[in-house]
Design an enzyme around this catalytic site. Structure first.
Site, PDB file in Angstrom:
ATOM      1  N   GLY A   1     -16.144   8.592   7.167  1.00 46.40           N
ATOM      2  CA  GLY A   1     -15.842   8.012   5.868  1.00 46.40           C
ATOM      3  C   GLY A   1     -14.365   7.762   5.645  1.00 46.40           C
TER       4      GLY A   1
ATOM      5  N   ASP B   1     -13.837  10.684  18.364  1.00 44.47           N
ATOM      6  CA  ASP B   1     -15.052  11.105  17.647  1.00 44.47           C
ATOM      7  C   ASP B   1     -16.142  11.358  18.693  1.00 44.47           C
ATOM      8  OD1 ASP B   1     -16.054  10.364  14.364  1.00 44.47           O
ATOM      9  OD2 ASP B   1     -17.395  11.245  15.855  1.00 44.47           O
TER      10      ASP B   1
ATOM     11  N   ASN C   1     -27.699   6.767   7.469  1.00 46.92           N
ATOM     12  CA  ASN C   1     -27.413   7.442   6.198  1.00 46.92           C
ATOM     13  C   ASN C   1     -25.921   7.742   5.999  1.00 46.92           C
ATOM     14  OD1 ASN C   1     -27.119   9.513   8.002  1.00 46.92           O
ATOM     15  ND2 ASN C   1     -28.744  10.793   7.163  1.00 46.92           N
TER      16      ASN C   1
ATOM     17  N   ARG D   1     -20.543   4.673   3.584  1.00 46.16           N
ATOM     18  CA  ARG D   1     -19.110   4.934   3.503  1.00 46.16           C
ATOM     19  C   ARG D   1     -18.389   4.695   4.819  1.00 46.16           C
ATOM     20  NH1 ARG D   1     -21.383   9.913   4.472  1.00 46.16           N
ATOM     21  NH2 ARG D   1     -20.231  11.431   5.702  1.00 46.16           N
TER      22      ARG D   1
ATOM     23  N   LYS E   1     -19.851   6.513  17.713  1.00 47.75           N
ATOM     24  CA  LYS E   1     -19.008   5.950  16.661  1.00 47.75           C
ATOM     25  C   LYS E   1     -17.736   5.337  17.226  1.00 47.75           C
ATOM     26  CE  LYS E   1     -20.264   8.885  12.734  1.00 47.75           C
ATOM     27  NZ  LYS E   1     -19.781   9.963  11.844  1.00 47.75           N
TER      28      LYS E   1
ATOM     29  N   ASP F   1     -14.040  16.351   9.168  1.00 45.35           N
ATOM     30  CA  ASP F   1     -14.840  16.797   8.031  1.00 45.35           C
ATOM     31  C   ASP F   1     -15.081  18.308   8.014  1.00 45.35           C
ATOM     32  OD1 ASP F   1     -16.521  17.092  10.135  1.00 45.35           O
ATOM     33  OD2 ASP F   1     -18.155  15.887   9.343  1.00 45.35           O
TER      34      ASP F   1
ATOM     35  N   CYS G   1     -20.499  16.709   3.152  1.00 46.45           N
ATOM     36  CA  CYS G   1     -21.049  15.507   2.522  1.00 46.45           C
ATOM     37  C   CYS G   1     -22.565  15.437   2.688  1.00 46.45           C
ATOM     38  CB  CYS G   1     -20.416  14.261   3.123  1.00 46.45           C
ATOM     39  SG  CYS G   1     -18.657  14.129   2.779  1.00 46.45           S
TER      40      CYS G   1
ATOM     41  N   CYS H   1       4.430  27.353  12.077  1.00 43.41           N
ATOM     42  CA  CYS H   1       5.666  26.563  12.027  1.00 43.41           C
ATOM     43  C   CYS H   1       6.853  27.348  11.463  1.00 43.41           C
ATOM     44  CB  CYS H   1       5.446  25.280  11.217  1.00 43.41           C
ATOM     45  SG  CYS H   1       5.461  25.509   9.433  1.00 43.41           S
TER      46      CYS H   1
ATOM     47  N   CYS I   1     -38.606  23.445   1.370  1.00 38.47           N
ATOM     48  CA  CYS I   1     -37.309  22.934   0.928  1.00 38.47           C
ATOM     49  C   CYS I   1     -36.931  21.793   1.855  1.00 38.47           C
ATOM     50  CB  CYS I   1     -36.248  24.033   0.921  1.00 38.47           C
ATOM     51  SG  CYS I   1     -35.868  24.661   2.558  1.00 38.47           S
TER      52      CYS I   1
HETATM   53 ZN   LIG Z   1       3.423  26.070   8.580  1.00 40.02          ZN
END
Ligand SMILES: [Zn+2]
Lengths: 500, 129
Positions: free
Chosen positions: A113, A134, A141, A145, A158, A225, A283, A344, A458
């Site tokens: 997305g 990816d 589905n 997006r 993808k 994600d 999502c 860092c 469910c």
């Molecule tokens: Zn840092």
């Protein structure tokens, strides 16, 4: 004491492996520098050629510049001038901005997305080299997006789909440049077709390949994600000294910032401790309005373009918070680089080797490539398969089917005669279930000696197990869950049953 | 959030004579604040994102700190799953706290002093894409 004869040999092997890894990183860095120099050489040669032999650059793709009479003080080809003219017309962007962009390389991790719109704009705007990482395949589905993909690519990687679309945006760039091959004091000109280079990485980003891939790019765009990927990408960017454009979206909200840029904070400066896994919504569970990641992904492309072209003020040390429902964008000031940051910070000695060995899944208690959760909470005799449930319906067995999904899920699709009691309200609504069971028993009193059965369903078969545990505790001993939920019903019983 | 010079003024608390007279008799201040929840945290307070609230400073205190506010929010606004908001006496990992659009790390975290009409945002970091 039993000694392992291979002990010192093992140490040698790991030393050699580590040296190989270090050399590989150095190699890819050198390759990147070579390709940068080559492109500079090509561009310089083109300019030289325009000024010399104008026929070499005529290609009919753009209005031919009469090179003999033109005075060009930059390295853009005539085709680039035409294609990117609207960029060049921007006083604050101009030739220098576009020229910087054409020499830059940007890696987009995730072609979903966020990655979709980011890739579209980055491919169109003239980034020199665009990498796409990816491991997933295109699904219908997600297409609301993930606008870089087309239906023709459903089921295919993808990366392949995204690269094809990006190439369709950039293939028109026919800048006939001239490569100069010097041999025995003679200049040999040969035409090469230089388009924007799209590099495909059809694999999941892991600690084992991240250094090698990321090191070949100037800027990294995090369009993933999940939490472990976000920590991993940020750490890798710190180790390699790359700026990171980070975006996220869920539901109707989005967030954006630039990490590790010009002394600014990294992801860990902001989030030293990973959130609990229950706070990491996805999502596929919580939903997302397609245009929301679209907006954040576009903003990621914008930030990447600003950094690549050295124009403007990147969103470093600040964070953009987008709320689609109330149409509000808030830009807040966030902390700077933390001296105590484990990656860092001043005293941090987080090395490439430590990065390679770091277990991000363990650190965040979440998988890098999230699969749907599959719980197994109940003994076998408290569960039945969707096929067995179908048989019970066909045999006319007296029963009640309780669907424990949230009400807005129930509205999407449900099995006939099921009653909706969301898991969250189950305990409070037990009387409804008792009543339904009693009614069922009364109307089929003639053919049953034991009472009506109670089945729970469910979406995927996790919440139904939780519900059965609860029901059994509350005295509904016959409660059983339908394994795999509605997904398995659709898969094994009724292929036309809608899934989501 | 107070400026540093005003923070120093507060350091003399407990010595009534030094405090400006109009404040010396006030035992508890009422402060109007705007609280906002985002990134899913609104689900913990009945899906309401913006809360205009009046918060009393704790007894005998002349100022309201973020620490006080967090305990007030936990008691008065968080209706479910409190562990999704707090951990120990601070917010859970993954929650950003912003006082007047500024990360509370820059103003002293729990010790940040709040002022009338301040806007405090609690936002859970998102991971989706
Ligand atoms: Zn840092």
């Amino acid at each position: 004491m039993v000694t392992n004869g291979g002990g010192s040999g093992d140490a040698d092997v790991s030393r050699i492996l580590s040296e190989i890894e270090t050399l590989k990183v150095a190699k890819s860095d050198i390759e990147r520098r070579i390709s940068l120099l080559e492109s500079q050489l090509c561009d310089t040669a083109t300019t030289a050629n325009i000024e010399g032999k104008s026929d070499a650059v005529s290609n009919g793709y753009c209005p031919l510049i009469s090179a003999v009479h033109s005075n060009i003080n930059h390295d853009l080809t005539p085709d680039s001038v035409y294609r990117y003219s609207r960029h060049l017309l921007l006083p604050s962007f101009g030739v220098q901005g576009q020229s910087n962009l054409l020499k830059s390389s940007i890696l987009v991790v995730g072609a979903g997305g966020l990655g979709s719109p980011a890739l579209l704009y980055l491919a169109a705007c003239g980034v020199g080299r665009l990498g796409i990482v990816d491991h997933d395949v295109v699904e219908l589905n997600n297409m609301h997006r993930q606008v870089v993909h087309t239906e023709a690519y459903i089921g295919q990687p993808k990366v392949k789909s995204a690269a094809a679309t990006c190439r369709s945006y950039s293939d028109g760039i026919f800048c006939f440049v001239v490569s100069v091959l010097r041999s025995s004091d003679k200049e040999v000109f040969s035409r090469i077709n230089s388009t924007i280079q799209i590099v495909e990485y059809q694999e999941a980003l892991r600690t084992s390949n991240a250094l090698e891939i990321l090191s070949q790019y100037d800027i990294v765009v995090d369009a993933t994600d999940n939490a472990p990927s976000r920590y991993m990408i940020s750490d890798c960017c710190v180790v390699l000294g790359k700026p990171l454009v980070s975006g996220a979206a869920l539901g109707l909200e989005g967030q954006l910032t630039v990490y590790n840029y010009n002394g600014g904070p990294c992801y860990r400066c902001l989030f030293p401790t990973p959130p609990p896994t229950t706070a990491c919504q996805r999502c596929s569970d919580s939903g997302v309005l397609g245009v929301v990641p679209g907006i954040i992904g576009c903003l990621q492309a914008l930030e990447a373009i600003k950094i690549a072209s050295a124009v403007g003020e990147p969103l470093s040390g600040r964070m953009l918070l987008f709320d689609a429902l109330s149409a509000r964008i808030r830009i807040v000031k966030i902390r700077g680089r933390s001296s105590q940051c484990e990656v860092c910070g001043e005293d941090s000695a987080f090395t490439q080797q430590q990065f390679r060995n770091f277990d991000y899944e363990k650190f965040t208690r979440a998988p890098l490539s999230p699969l749907p959760l599959k719980l197994n909470l109940l003994p076998a005799d408290s569960r039945i398969s969707s096929k067995e449930y179908k048989e019970k319906i066909d045999n006319g067995e007296s029963h009640v089917l309780v669907d424990v999904r949230p009400a807005h899920h129930f509205k999407i699709v449900s099995l006939p005669n099921s009653i909706n009691v969301p898991l969250a309200n189950l305990e409070a609504r037990l009387p409804e279930i008792s009543k339904a069971l009693k009614e069922e028993e009364e109307c089929k009193a003639d053919n049953s000696d034991s009472g009506a059965s109670l089945y729970v369903i469910c979406r995927r078969g996790n919440d139904s197990q939780r519900a059965v545990q609860c029901l059994q505790k509350m005295g509904f001993n016959s409660a059983r869950d339908i394994i795999g939920g509605l997904e398995s019903w659709a898969h094994d019983v009724e292929p036309n049953f809608p899934t989501y | 959030m107070k400026s540093e010079s005003r923070d120093r003024e507060i350091e003399v608390e407990g010595c009534d004579a030094v405090l400006p007279s109009p404040f010396s008799k006030i035992r508890s201040l009422n402060m109007q604040l705007t609280l906002e929840f985002g990134g899913g945290l609104e689900l913990l307070c009945e899906s309401v994102k913006v809360h205009k609230v009046n918060v009393d400073t704790p007894n005998e205190a002349e100022k309201l700190t973020m620490k006080d506010l967090l305990s007030w929010v936990s008691t008065n606004l968080i209706k479910e799953r409190p562990e999704m908001f707090m951990k120990g006496d601070s917010v859970r990992p993954g929650v950003l706290v912003l006082v007047n659009d500024c990360d509370w790390e820059l103003s002293g975290q729990l010790d940040t002093t709040l002022e009338e009409k301040d806007v405090v945002v609690f936002i859970s970091t998102l991971h989706g894409g």
